[in-house]
Design a protein around this motif. Sequence first.
Motif, short mmCIF file in Angstrom:
data_model
loop_
_atom_site.label_atom_id
_atom_site.label_comp_id
_atom_site.label_asym_id
_atom_site.label_seq_id
_atom_site.Cartn_x
_atom_site.Cartn_y
_atom_site.Cartn_z
N GLY A 43 38.32 45.93 14.62
CA GLY A 43 39.70 46.22 14.23
C GLY A 43 40.58 44.99 14.35
N ASP A 44 41.50 44.86 13.42
CA ASP A 44 42.37 43.68 13.40
C ASP A 44 43.21 43.58 14.67
N ARG A 45 43.73 44.70 15.14
CA ARG A 45 44.58 44.69 16.34
C ARG A 45 43.77 44.22 17.56
N SER A 46 42.59 44.78 17.74
CA SER A 46 41.76 44.41 18.88
C SER A 46 41.40 42.93 18.83
N TYR A 47 41.04 42.46 17.65
CA TYR A 47 40.66 41.05 17.49
C TYR A 47 41.83 40.14 17.84
N ARG A 48 43.01 40.48 17.33
CA ARG A 48 44.17 39.63 17.56
C ARG A 48 44.63 39.69 19.02
N ASP A 49 44.53 40.87 19.64
CA ASP A 49 44.91 40.97 21.04
C ASP A 49 44.01 40.10 21.92
N GLU B 200 42.40 37.47 20.93
CA GLU B 200 42.76 36.09 20.61
C GLU B 200 44.01 35.67 21.38
N ASP B 201 44.96 36.58 21.58
CA ASP B 201 46.16 36.25 22.34
C ASP B 201 45.82 35.95 23.79
N VAL B 202 44.85 36.67 24.35
CA VAL B 202 44.41 36.36 25.72
C VAL B 202 43.77 34.97 25.75
N TYR B 203 42.92 34.68 24.76
CA TYR B 203 42.34 33.33 24.67
C TYR B 203 43.45 32.27 24.59
N ALA B 204 44.49 32.59 23.81
CA ALA B 204 45.55 31.60 23.59
C ALA B 204 46.29 31.25 24.87
N ALA B 205 46.24 32.14 25.87
CA ALA B 205 46.90 31.82 27.14
C ALA B 205 46.32 30.55 27.73
N ASP C 215 37.05 24.74 20.13
CA ASP C 215 37.48 25.77 19.19
C ASP C 215 36.29 26.43 18.50
N VAL C 216 35.24 25.64 18.25
CA VAL C 216 34.02 26.21 17.67
C VAL C 216 33.35 27.14 18.68
N ALA C 217 33.32 26.72 19.97
CA ALA C 217 32.73 27.55 21.01
C ALA C 217 33.46 28.88 21.14
N VAL C 218 34.78 28.85 21.01
CA VAL C 218 35.55 30.10 21.07
C VAL C 218 35.08 31.05 19.98
N GLU C 219 34.92 30.55 18.76
CA GLU C 219 34.49 31.40 17.65
C GLU C 219 33.04 31.86 17.83
N LEU C 220 32.18 30.97 18.31
CA LEU C 220 30.79 31.34 18.51
C LEU C 220 30.64 32.48 19.51
N GLU C 221 31.47 32.48 20.53
CA GLU C 221 31.35 33.49 21.58
C GLU C 221 32.10 34.79 21.26
N HIS C 222 32.98 34.73 20.27
CA HIS C 222 33.84 35.87 19.99
C HIS C 222 33.02 37.10 19.56
N ALA C 223 32.14 36.92 18.57
CA ALA C 223 31.38 38.05 18.05
C ALA C 223 30.45 38.67 19.10
N GLY D 274 35.87 32.98 25.10
CA GLY D 274 36.87 31.93 25.25
C GLY D 274 36.30 30.54 25.38
N GLY D 275 35.05 30.33 24.94
CA GLY D 275 34.43 29.02 25.08
C GLY D 275 34.02 28.72 26.51
N HIS D 276 33.63 29.76 27.25
CA HIS D 276 33.38 29.65 28.69
C HIS D 276 32.33 28.60 29.03
N PHE D 277 31.20 28.60 28.32
CA PHE D 277 30.14 27.64 28.64
C PHE D 277 30.59 26.20 28.39
N THR D 278 31.33 26.00 27.32
CA THR D 278 31.82 24.66 27.03
C THR D 278 32.79 24.19 28.10
N LEU D 279 33.67 25.06 28.54
CA LEU D 279 34.61 24.69 29.60
C LEU D 279 33.88 24.31 30.89
N LEU D 280 32.90 25.13 31.28
CA LEU D 280 32.14 24.83 32.49
C LEU D 280 31.39 23.51 32.36
N GLN D 281 30.72 23.31 31.24
CA GLN D 281 29.90 22.10 31.09
C GLN D 281 30.75 20.85 31.06
#
Length: 249
Positions: free
Chosen positions: A77-83, A85-90, A226-234, A144-151
């Motif tokens: 759902g668009d709302r769930s996806y965007r919500d 994403e807003d948490v990621y944006a924090a 940013d790529v890691a964020v998208e890879l982990e989103h789905a 949220g790109g968790h593995f990339t942030l840790l590495q």
Amino acid sequence: MSDEIGYAVHDGVAVLTLDAPARRNALTVAMARALADAARTAEADPSVGAVVVTGGPNFCAGAARDVLAAAGADPVGDRSYRDLEDVYAAFTTVGGIGVPTVAAVRGAAVGAGLNLALSTDLRVVARTARLLPGFAQIGIHPGGGHFTLLQRVAGREAAAAMGLFGQEVDGERAVSLGLAWSSHEDADVEPAALAMASGVARDPDLARRVVTSFRRETAPGGVPWDVAVELEHAPQLWSLARRGAAATD
């Protein structure tokens, strides 16, 4: 700034304070948006030469459970996806603003809260702080790109131990792993973070130029954030949907 995000500037240092103690600063969509807005406000103020992010006694318990539940109930759902994403944006906003950033971590930094701490340029932590991914413990894929942030902060071994195997570290261990610069007694964490920030903040223009060079020259050679964020989103949405389905069985 908002009832749940405090904003104050002291001697060129903008202090962003997460202030929702009843849920240990777990990020709702509204709180996440307010935190991103606060970060952009600091960046837009030319007198600000550094930012400190703190949550008081409990840094951040991650995304609020209702945000995760909504994403699991309607993962496409668009709302769930965007919500989500807003948490990621924090934390992606905090990590991307053009001023040096420091996280002052007491209590627990879990999931998205750990991502928030890792998004800053430097971390000052309590000796008793708890840094843990927390994703696997509630049956979801990291986001949220968790593995990339840790590495990028502590290397592949720490990223595997924490992100893949779910290991928790305290403040002293975080320093030994390179996840934080220094560890302190609880009462000394915010003062130590402010002391670090105030040095660079004395010259805001220089601070902004130096941090730009710092980030460009220390960027890892792996997958961009940013790529890691998208890879982990789905896969994270898949795991949330699976968790939601299991709860209704």
